[in-house]
Design a protein around this motif. Structure first.
Motif, short mmCIF file in Angstrom:
data_model
loop_
_atom_site.label_atom_id
_atom_site.label_comp_id
_atom_site.label_asym_id
_atom_site.label_seq_id
_atom_site.Cartn_x
_atom_site.Cartn_y
_atom_site.Cartn_z
N HIS A 5 -58.40 -68.75 60.80
CA HIS A 5 -57.03 -68.24 61.39
C HIS A 5 -57.02 -67.76 62.61
CE1 HIS A 5 -53.58 -65.25 59.94
NE2 HIS A 5 -53.45 -66.07 61.09
N HIS A 7 -54.62 -68.21 66.76
CA HIS A 7 -53.44 -68.66 67.51
C HIS A 7 -53.82 -69.05 68.88
CE1 HIS A 7 -51.05 -67.41 64.22
NE2 HIS A 7 -51.78 -66.35 63.82
N ASP A 13 -46.82 -70.57 69.83
CA ASP A 13 -46.19 -69.28 69.24
C ASP A 13 -46.56 -68.29 69.87
OD1 ASP A 13 -48.81 -68.91 68.58
OD2 ASP A 13 -48.92 -69.13 66.54
N ASP A 14 -46.68 -67.07 69.49
CA ASP A 14 -47.33 -65.76 70.13
C ASP A 14 -48.75 -65.55 70.53
OD1 ASP A 14 -47.85 -65.34 67.74
OD2 ASP A 14 -47.67 -63.09 67.54
N THR A 40 -54.12 -72.17 63.75
CA THR A 40 -53.13 -71.84 62.80
C THR A 40 -51.82 -71.20 63.40
OG1 THR A 40 -54.24 -70.06 62.12
CG2 THR A 40 -54.66 -71.96 60.71
N HIS A 42 -47.89 -70.21 63.89
CA HIS A 42 -47.18 -69.65 63.11
C HIS A 42 -45.91 -70.90 62.81
CE1 HIS A 42 -48.19 -65.55 62.76
NE2 HIS A 42 -48.19 -65.45 64.06
N TYR A 44 -42.14 -70.77 61.00
CA TYR A 44 -41.15 -70.11 60.29
C TYR A 44 -40.09 -71.21 59.92
CZ TYR A 44 -43.52 -66.21 62.59
OH TYR A 44 -44.39 -65.23 62.94
N GLU A 80 -50.12 -71.50 60.02
CA GLU A 80 -49.80 -70.13 59.11
C GLU A 80 -48.30 -70.55 58.85
OE1 GLU A 80 -50.09 -65.39 59.54
OE2 GLU A 80 -50.32 -66.63 61.24
N ARG A 82 -44.89 -69.22 56.85
CA ARG A 82 -44.58 -67.83 56.17
C ARG A 82 -43.81 -68.22 55.05
NH1 ARG A 82 -40.96 -63.67 59.76
NH2 ARG A 82 -43.15 -63.23 60.57
N GLU A 107 -48.49 -67.22 54.97
CA GLU A 107 -48.32 -65.81 55.22
C GLU A 107 -47.32 -65.08 54.31
OE1 GLU A 107 -47.35 -63.05 58.90
OE2 GLU A 107 -46.54 -64.89 59.15
N ASP A 190 -57.76 -64.06 63.72
CA ASP A 190 -56.53 -64.09 63.99
C ASP A 190 -56.47 -63.62 65.43
OD1 ASP A 190 -53.75 -63.83 63.51
OD2 ASP A 190 -53.70 -62.07 62.57
N HIS A 192 -55.31 -64.00 69.43
CA HIS A 192 -54.03 -64.45 69.97
C HIS A 192 -54.29 -64.68 71.68
CE1 HIS A 192 -51.96 -63.25 66.36
NE2 HIS A 192 -50.73 -63.49 66.50
#
Length: 230
Positions: A5, A7, A13-14, A40, A42, A44, A80, A82, A107, A190, A192
């Motif tokens: 996991h 980013h 993404d962020d 992975t 995000h 949405y 990932e 949501r 998520e 995770d 970033h």
């Protein structure tokens, strides 16, 4: 070892803001013993269509791939996703599985889950073409009724935790205990970026190696590789 996991894909993404930052993150992973990175970003469903997401993800990967050099971990595409009420009716949900596997990283909300949500997770887990993995599960399972965790595990829902869970002095004892009891299946950084949320999964590996031995860590890696090649 596998980072399940993160980013790391640039400008999706962020997470990473450039190809250069992504390559630096991959170099940091390599130094920590990671040989496979599951990217992975995000997703949405309320913000964009599946088609738009897959196009953006592929473009980011294709551009980054041109700049990769030898010695970096292999990259595998995932997402990932949501959770939202009714996600089980999403026609293209299977397309979000981690590349080459049945694994779907979800998520969940950081709030008390309704009975509907729990039953929908269990319904999804019964699909023969899916293996549900809950992202950074340590963040929200403590919020739920104690029986929820057991119900999910009994229905073969897999748990991913972040490396910080093992690296933090206040939680590492619990993390090791849960891993030993079969309540943790995958670990992710995770990450970033390279500064405020850098790749740190090596710290988790070090704790596991110290507390449980190299054989246990190797078994985790073998299990992870088997799940990536279903």
């Amino acid at each position: 070892m596998i980072d399940w996991h993160n980013h790391i894909l640039p400008c999706v993404d962020d997470g990473s803001k450039s190809d250069y930052e992504s390559i630096r993150m991959l170099e940091m992973h390599a130094l920590q013993g990671v040989d496979t990175v599951v990217a992975t970003p995000h997703f949405y469903a309320n913000d964009e269509s599946s088609e738009c997401f897959f196009e953006r993800r592929q473009n980011a990967y294709d551009n980054l791939k041109k700049q990769l050099h030898s010695g970096l971990p292999k990259m595998v595409l995932g997402a990932e996703v949501r959770y939202y009420n009714g996600i089980s009716r999403m026609a293209e949900l299977k397309d979000f599985r981690i590349e080459g596997s049945k694994l779907l990283l979800l998520e969940m909300p950081s709030a008390v889950w309704t009975e509907y949500m729990i039953r929908e997770l269990i319904e999804l887990s019964s699909e023969s073409s899916l293996k549900i993995m809950l992202a950074h599960s340590e963040r929200y399972l403590g919020i739920q009724n104690k029986e929820v965790y057991g119900r999910l595990l009994e229905n073969d829902i897999l748990m991913q935790v972040n490396a910080d869970f093992f690296a933090s002095f206040s939680t590492k004892r619990r993390a090791v205990s849960m891993l030993n009891d079969g309540k943790i299946h995958f670990i992710g950084s995770d990450s970033h970026n390279t500064i405020s949320r850098p790749p740190n999964i090596g710290k988790a590996f070090d704790v596991i190696r110290k507390k449980m031995g190299d054989d246990f860590l190797n078994q985790m890696n073998e299990y992870g590789n088997s799940m990536l090649n279903q």
